[in-house]
Scaffold this motif. Sequence first.
Motif, short mmCIF file in Angstrom:
data_model
loop_
_atom_site.label_atom_id
_atom_site.label_comp_id
_atom_site.label_asym_id
_atom_site.label_seq_id
_atom_site.Cartn_x
_atom_site.Cartn_y
_atom_site.Cartn_z
N ALA A 24 -10.76 -4.54 56.19
CA ALA A 24 -9.82 -4.62 55.24
C ALA A 24 -9.33 -3.43 53.92
CB ALA A 24 -10.16 -6.21 54.72
N LEU A 25 -10.19 -2.97 53.00
CA LEU A 25 -10.05 -1.81 52.72
C LEU A 25 -9.20 -0.59 52.93
CD1 LEU A 25 -11.07 -1.00 48.99
CD2 LEU A 25 -12.90 -0.34 50.99
N VAL A 26 -9.66 -0.54 53.97
CA VAL A 26 -8.65 0.69 54.64
C VAL A 26 -7.52 0.57 54.48
CG1 VAL A 26 -8.08 2.37 56.48
CG2 VAL A 26 -10.81 1.10 55.77
N ILE A 27 -7.32 -0.87 55.44
CA ILE A 27 -5.70 -1.59 55.39
C ILE A 27 -4.76 -1.72 53.92
CG2 ILE A 27 -3.95 -3.44 55.92
CD1 ILE A 27 -5.90 -3.54 58.24
N ALA A 28 -5.75 -1.73 53.09
CA ALA A 28 -5.38 -2.26 51.58
C ALA A 28 -4.81 -0.21 51.12
CB ALA A 28 -5.76 -2.75 50.70
N SER A 29 -5.27 0.00 51.45
CA SER A 29 -5.87 1.27 50.87
C SER A 29 -4.23 1.48 50.87
CB SER A 29 -6.85 2.29 51.41
OG SER A 29 -7.89 1.96 50.08
N PHE A 30 -3.24 1.66 52.32
CA PHE A 30 -2.43 2.07 52.96
C PHE A 30 -0.87 1.43 52.34
CE2 PHE A 30 -4.80 4.69 55.97
CZ PHE A 30 -4.17 5.40 56.64
N VAL A 31 -1.57 0.25 52.22
CA VAL A 31 -0.63 -0.62 51.53
C VAL A 31 -0.56 -0.38 50.52
CG1 VAL A 31 -0.05 -3.54 51.52
CG2 VAL A 31 -1.17 -2.25 53.47
N THR A 32 -1.55 -0.39 49.52
CA THR A 32 -0.49 -0.28 48.03
C THR A 32 -0.69 0.99 47.61
OG1 THR A 32 -3.52 0.51 47.78
CG2 THR A 32 -3.05 -2.11 47.18
N LEU A 33 -1.64 2.45 48.48
CA LEU A 33 -0.74 3.64 47.47
C LEU A 33 0.68 3.46 47.92
CD1 LEU A 33 -3.93 5.70 48.36
CD2 LEU A 33 -3.48 4.90 46.32
N PRO A 34 1.13 5.23 46.94
CA PRO A 34 2.72 4.86 47.25
C PRO A 34 2.93 6.01 48.17
CG PRO A 34 1.97 6.00 45.20
CD PRO A 34 0.62 5.13 45.92
N LEU A 35 2.65 6.21 49.37
CA LEU A 35 2.73 7.22 49.97
C LEU A 35 4.18 7.62 50.43
CD1 LEU A 35 -1.09 6.55 51.77
CD2 LEU A 35 -0.32 7.99 50.32
N LYS A 36 4.33 8.85 50.11
CA LYS A 36 6.03 8.85 50.15
C LYS A 36 5.88 10.11 51.99
CE LYS A 36 6.66 8.67 45.76
NZ LYS A 36 7.50 9.42 44.77
N TRP A 37 5.80 9.36 53.00
CA TRP A 37 5.68 10.23 53.96
C TRP A 37 6.93 10.86 54.36
CZ3 TRP A 37 1.20 11.66 55.29
CH2 TRP A 37 -0.46 10.35 55.22
N ARG A 38 8.14 9.93 54.24
CA ARG A 38 9.84 10.88 54.76
C ARG A 38 9.65 11.63 53.58
NH1 ARG A 38 13.04 4.97 54.84
NH2 ARG A 38 11.54 4.34 57.49
N GLU A 39 9.33 11.49 52.18
CA GLU A 39 9.83 13.02 51.85
C GLU A 39 8.71 13.84 52.26
OE1 GLU A 39 9.23 11.96 47.36
OE2 GLU A 39 10.62 10.07 47.30
N PHE A 40 7.33 13.75 52.34
CA PHE A 40 6.80 14.99 53.15
C PHE A 40 7.61 15.91 53.59
CE2 PHE A 40 3.19 16.42 55.55
CZ PHE A 40 2.56 17.24 53.96
N PHE A 41 7.58 14.96 54.97
CA PHE A 41 8.41 15.53 56.21
C PHE A 41 10.15 16.20 55.94
CE2 PHE A 41 4.68 13.31 57.96
CZ PHE A 41 4.44 13.98 58.10
#
Length: 263
Positions: A24-41
């Motif tokens: 649950a912590l790992v899933i919450a980390s992905f959900v809450t962090l502003p990871l801008k994968w589209r801008e990265f690629f």
Amino acid sequence: MNPHMPKPPPRDWTVRILMLLVVALVIASFVTLPLKWREFFTVEAVNSTMELLAGFTPPETSSGFLTKTFWATLETLAMSGLGTLLAAILGLAFSLPASGRFGAVPRAAMRAVLNVLRSIPELVWASIMLIAAGLGPLGGTLALAAHTAGVLGRLFGDSLENAAPLPEQSLRTNGAGATSAFFYATLPQTLPQMMSYTLYRWENNIRAAAILGVVGAGGLGQMLKYHLSLFQMPLAATVILAMLLLVALVDGVSFAMRRALTR
């Protein structure tokens, strides 16, 4: 169910609950962090990255700069080696009370001290030591020793706790003193594992020593910070290559020594 078979042990739900909480912590980390994968690629991001990397080529190969880099490499190697040696000595001393050999209260107190030592990152230790010792490799060496002593003290203490007690008890029963029984029975059991831990931490300290130069602790890190701040990318590339070669060399030596210890 066969009546002659023993009853299955009761299920321990604690481990399963902890695993679910970790997931649950790992899933919450992905959900809450502003990871801008589209801008990265994006094409723009790729082009900017390639332009930056192109600035590092070709590396600086003048004899004067290579000599300067060589001496900085030796300084980084010396910082890591001396810091690890001091940490191993302190870690062994700390591990005796941390393993519970002097009672529960000293064990808890020393474990708390070791938690503090290893919880503070090397960069923070370096900032503290540089204020006390001034700029240069001494502060970086003491910073590596302080952090690594906390790590090795905990690992050494666990090794002593997990060592088989029977050999030491046999020596004590036959009249040997506590110190002699420890050095002849318990320490030989744990020494290969302690050496393996120490060599592994030496590998880590090579990388850490290169980074500590960023805050003024000398060595390759200080050179890297200086040239990057002036956007002298070819010179910085030579320093980075020296870091990679040093890490590869130490990794190879450490691997060979660990294999020799485990034969």
